[in-house]
Write a protein that holds these residues in place. Sequence first.
Motif, PDB file in Angstrom:
ATOM      1  N   GLY A 188       0.801  -1.218   0.000  1.00 46.89           N
ATOM      2  CA  GLY A 188       0.000   0.000   0.000  1.00 46.89           C
ATOM      3  C   GLY A 188       0.834   1.268   0.000  1.00 46.89           C
ATOM      4  N   GLY A 189       2.051   1.168  -0.519  1.00 41.28           N
ATOM      5  CA  GLY A 189       2.921   2.334  -0.580  1.00 41.28           C
ATOM      6  C   GLY A 189       2.416   3.388  -1.548  1.00 41.28           C
ATOM      7  N   GLY A 190       1.439   3.063  -2.321  1.00 41.28           N
ATOM      8  CA  GLY A 190       0.842   4.014  -3.250  1.00 41.28           C
ATOM      9  C   GLY A 190       1.722   4.242  -4.457  1.00 41.28           C
ATOM     10  N   GLY A 191       1.244   3.895  -5.576  1.00 45.02           N
ATOM     11  CA  GLY A 191       1.968   4.163  -6.799  1.00 45.02           C
ATOM     12  C   GLY A 191       2.550   2.909  -7.420  1.00 45.02           C
ATOM     13  N   PRO A 192       2.861   3.023  -8.679  1.00 43.84           N
ATOM     14  CA  PRO A 192       3.401   1.876  -9.413  1.00 43.84           C
ATOM     15  C   PRO A 192       4.876   1.631  -9.077  1.00 43.84           C
ATOM     16  CG  PRO A 192       3.252   3.783 -10.845  1.00 43.84           C
ATOM     17  CD  PRO A 192       2.651   4.182  -9.527  1.00 43.84           C
ATOM     18  N   LEU A 193       5.329   0.451  -9.423  1.00 45.04           N
ATOM     19  CA  LEU A 193       6.725   0.066  -9.255  1.00 45.04           C
ATOM     20  C   LEU A 193       7.336  -0.126 -10.627  1.00 45.04           C
ATOM     21  CD1 LEU A 193       6.157  -2.699  -6.554  1.00 45.04           C
ATOM     22  CD2 LEU A 193       7.000  -0.382  -6.155  1.00 45.04           C
ATOM     23  N   LEU A 194       8.615   0.137 -10.749  1.00 45.37           N
ATOM     24  CA  LEU A 194       9.335  -0.088 -11.997  1.00 45.37           C
ATOM     25  C   LEU A 194      10.395  -1.139 -11.744  1.00 45.37           C
ATOM     26  CD1 LEU A 194      10.081   0.682 -14.936  1.00 45.37           C
ATOM     27  CD2 LEU A 194      11.637   2.387 -13.958  1.00 45.37           C
ATOM     28  N   ALA A 195      10.370  -2.192 -12.535  1.00 45.93           N
ATOM     29  CA  ALA A 195      11.385  -3.241 -12.451  1.00 45.93           C
ATOM     30  C   ALA A 195      12.005  -3.397 -13.825  1.00 45.93           C
ATOM     31  CB  ALA A 195      10.756  -4.556 -11.996  1.00 45.93           C
ATOM     32  N   CYS A 196      13.305  -3.521 -13.875  1.00 41.09           N
ATOM     33  CA  CYS A 196      13.975  -3.678 -15.165  1.00 41.09           C
ATOM     34  C   CYS A 196      15.092  -4.708 -15.028  1.00 41.09           C
ATOM     35  CB  CYS A 196      14.505  -2.340 -15.665  1.00 41.09           C
ATOM     36  SG  CYS A 196      15.591  -1.503 -14.513  1.00 41.09           S
ATOM     37  N   ALA A 197      15.576  -5.149 -16.166  1.00 37.68           N
ATOM     38  CA  ALA A 197      16.650  -6.131 -16.202  1.00 37.68           C
ATOM     39  C   ALA A 197      17.527  -5.838 -17.414  1.00 37.68           C
ATOM     40  CB  ALA A 197      16.073  -7.543 -16.262  1.00 37.68           C
TER      41      ALA A 197
ATOM     42  N   ALA B 150      14.988 -11.231 -22.241  1.00 39.40           N
ATOM     43  CA  ALA B 150      14.675 -12.524 -21.638  1.00 39.40           C
ATOM     44  C   ALA B 150      14.560 -12.398 -20.120  1.00 39.40           C
ATOM     45  CB  ALA B 150      15.745 -13.553 -22.005  1.00 39.40           C
ATOM     46  N   ALA B 151      15.440 -11.618 -19.520  1.00 41.53           N
ATOM     47  CA  ALA B 151      15.395 -11.442 -18.065  1.00 41.53           C
ATOM     48  C   ALA B 151      14.135 -10.686 -17.641  1.00 41.53           C
ATOM     49  CB  ALA B 151      16.651 -10.719 -17.587  1.00 41.53           C
ATOM     50  N   VAL B 152      13.727  -9.690 -18.420  1.00 39.15           N
ATOM     51  CA  VAL B 152      12.493  -8.959 -18.107  1.00 39.15           C
ATOM     52  C   VAL B 152      11.298  -9.898 -18.237  1.00 39.15           C
ATOM     53  CG1 VAL B 152      10.970  -7.078 -18.840  1.00 39.15           C
ATOM     54  CG2 VAL B 152      13.439  -6.707 -18.749  1.00 39.15           C
ATOM     55  N   ASP B 153      11.307 -10.733 -19.263  1.00 35.40           N
ATOM     56  CA  ASP B 153      10.221 -11.701 -19.430  1.00 35.40           C
ATOM     57  C   ASP B 153      10.146 -12.651 -18.236  1.00 35.40           C
ATOM     58  OD1 ASP B 153       9.504 -10.611 -21.852  1.00 35.40           O
ATOM     59  OD2 ASP B 153      10.414 -12.183 -23.070  1.00 35.40           O
ATOM     60  N   GLN B 154      11.293 -13.133 -17.767  1.00 33.57           N
ATOM     61  CA  GLN B 154      11.308 -14.032 -16.606  1.00 33.57           C
ATOM     62  C   GLN B 154      10.763 -13.313 -15.370  1.00 33.57           C
ATOM     63  OE1 GLN B 154      15.484 -15.297 -16.546  1.00 33.57           O
ATOM     64  NE2 GLN B 154      14.723 -17.389 -16.687  1.00 33.57           N
ATOM     65  N   LEU B 155      11.137 -12.066 -15.214  1.00 34.13           N
ATOM     66  CA  LEU B 155      10.680 -11.289 -14.073  1.00 34.13           C
ATOM     67  C   LEU B 155       9.162 -11.110 -14.114  1.00 34.13           C
ATOM     68  CD1 LEU B 155      11.638  -9.740 -11.585  1.00 34.13           C
ATOM     69  CD2 LEU B 155      12.032  -7.772 -13.044  1.00 34.13           C
ATOM     70  N   LEU B 156       8.631 -10.705 -15.261  1.00 39.13           N
ATOM     71  CA  LEU B 156       7.188 -10.523 -15.383  1.00 39.13           C
ATOM     72  C   LEU B 156       6.453 -11.846 -15.204  1.00 39.13           C
ATOM     73  CD1 LEU B 156       4.714  -8.800 -15.875  1.00 39.13           C
ATOM     74  CD2 LEU B 156       5.078  -9.095 -18.326  1.00 39.13           C
ATOM     75  N   ASP B 157       6.978 -12.904 -15.780  1.00 42.02           N
ATOM     76  CA  ASP B 157       6.354 -14.217 -15.641  1.00 42.02           C
ATOM     77  C   ASP B 157       6.280 -14.612 -14.163  1.00 42.02           C
ATOM     78  OD1 ASP B 157       5.163 -16.490 -16.859  1.00 42.02           O
ATOM     79  OD2 ASP B 157       7.031 -17.604 -16.624  1.00 42.02           O
ATOM     80  N   GLY B 158       7.350 -14.386 -13.432  1.00 38.28           N
ATOM     81  CA  GLY B 158       7.360 -14.693 -12.008  1.00 38.28           C
ATOM     82  C   GLY B 158       6.364 -13.857 -11.225  1.00 38.28           C
ATOM     83  N   LEU B 159       6.271 -12.581 -11.569  1.00 45.96           N
ATOM     84  CA  LEU B 159       5.322 -11.697 -10.886  1.00 45.96           C
ATOM     85  C   LEU B 159       3.884 -12.118 -11.159  1.00 45.96           C
ATOM     86  CD1 LEU B 159       7.071  -8.276 -11.515  1.00 45.96           C
ATOM     87  CD2 LEU B 159       6.746  -9.400  -9.303  1.00 45.96           C
ATOM     88  N   LEU B 160       3.582 -12.437 -12.402  1.00 49.37           N
ATOM     89  CA  LEU B 160       2.225 -12.858 -12.752  1.00 49.37           C
ATOM     90  C   LEU B 160       1.853 -14.147 -12.024  1.00 49.37           C
ATOM     91  CD1 LEU B 160       2.210 -12.056 -16.583  1.00 49.37           C
ATOM     92  CD2 LEU B 160       1.158 -10.729 -14.736  1.00 49.37           C
ATOM     93  N   LYS B 161       2.802 -15.069 -11.887  1.00 55.18           N
ATOM     94  CA  LYS B 161       2.537 -16.319 -11.165  1.00 55.18           C
ATOM     95  C   LYS B 161       2.256 -16.063  -9.689  1.00 55.18           C
ATOM     96  CE  LYS B 161       5.077 -19.353 -14.241  1.00 55.18           C
ATOM     97  NZ  LYS B 161       6.328 -20.094 -14.481  1.00 55.18           N
ATOM     98  N   LEU B 162       2.795 -14.970  -9.147  1.00 53.91           N
ATOM     99  CA  LEU B 162       2.544 -14.610  -7.746  1.00 53.91           C
ATOM    100  C   LEU B 162       1.291 -13.746  -7.588  1.00 53.91           C
ATOM    101  CD1 LEU B 162       6.164 -13.748  -6.523  1.00 53.91           C
ATOM    102  CD2 LEU B 162       4.807 -15.785  -5.983  1.00 53.91           C
ATOM    103  N   GLY B 163       0.619 -13.468  -8.694  1.00 54.68           N
ATOM    104  CA  GLY B 163      -0.594 -12.670  -8.636  1.00 54.68           C
ATOM    105  C   GLY B 163      -0.370 -11.167  -8.655  1.00 54.68           C
ATOM    106  N   VAL B 164       0.827 -10.756  -9.018  1.00 53.19           N
ATOM    107  CA  VAL B 164       1.132  -9.322  -9.109  1.00 53.19           C
ATOM    108  C   VAL B 164       0.846  -8.872 -10.540  1.00 53.19           C
ATOM    109  CG1 VAL B 164       2.942  -7.565  -8.894  1.00 53.19           C
ATOM    110  CG2 VAL B 164       2.929  -9.539  -7.365  1.00 53.19           C
TER     111      VAL B 164
END
Length: 106
Positions: A28-37, A41-55
């Motif tokens: 609830g920190g308010g606001g979007p987060l930015l993640a990069c790699a 391929a690394a960004v895809d792995q990161l997004l895939d992992g986040l989606l699997k966690l429900g983010v």
Amino acid sequence: PLVAVQGPPGTGKTATTCALLKVAASGGGGGPLLACADSNAAVDQLLDGLLKLGVRGVRLGQPARVSKRLRDATLTARLEAHAERGASGELRLRLVRLQKDLPPLS
């Protein structure tokens, strides 16, 4: 805050980063987060992992360089699927017409 996670292959960087981002997103920190790699391929792995966690996440970048399984998560795909897509297209056309009608700056 800024966090950098680095290490050799197979040491859990993606899992650690996804867990940290899930906590940050649900805090609830308010606001979007930015993640990069450092690679697509690394960004895809990161997004895939986040989606699997429900983010929820949106993948930025050229859709052609995104893994096929994640194409629906790209900004381009989301904009094309948006209910107001037609209205935004009309506004874009009006903007182009208005720009053409403007006199050149001297």
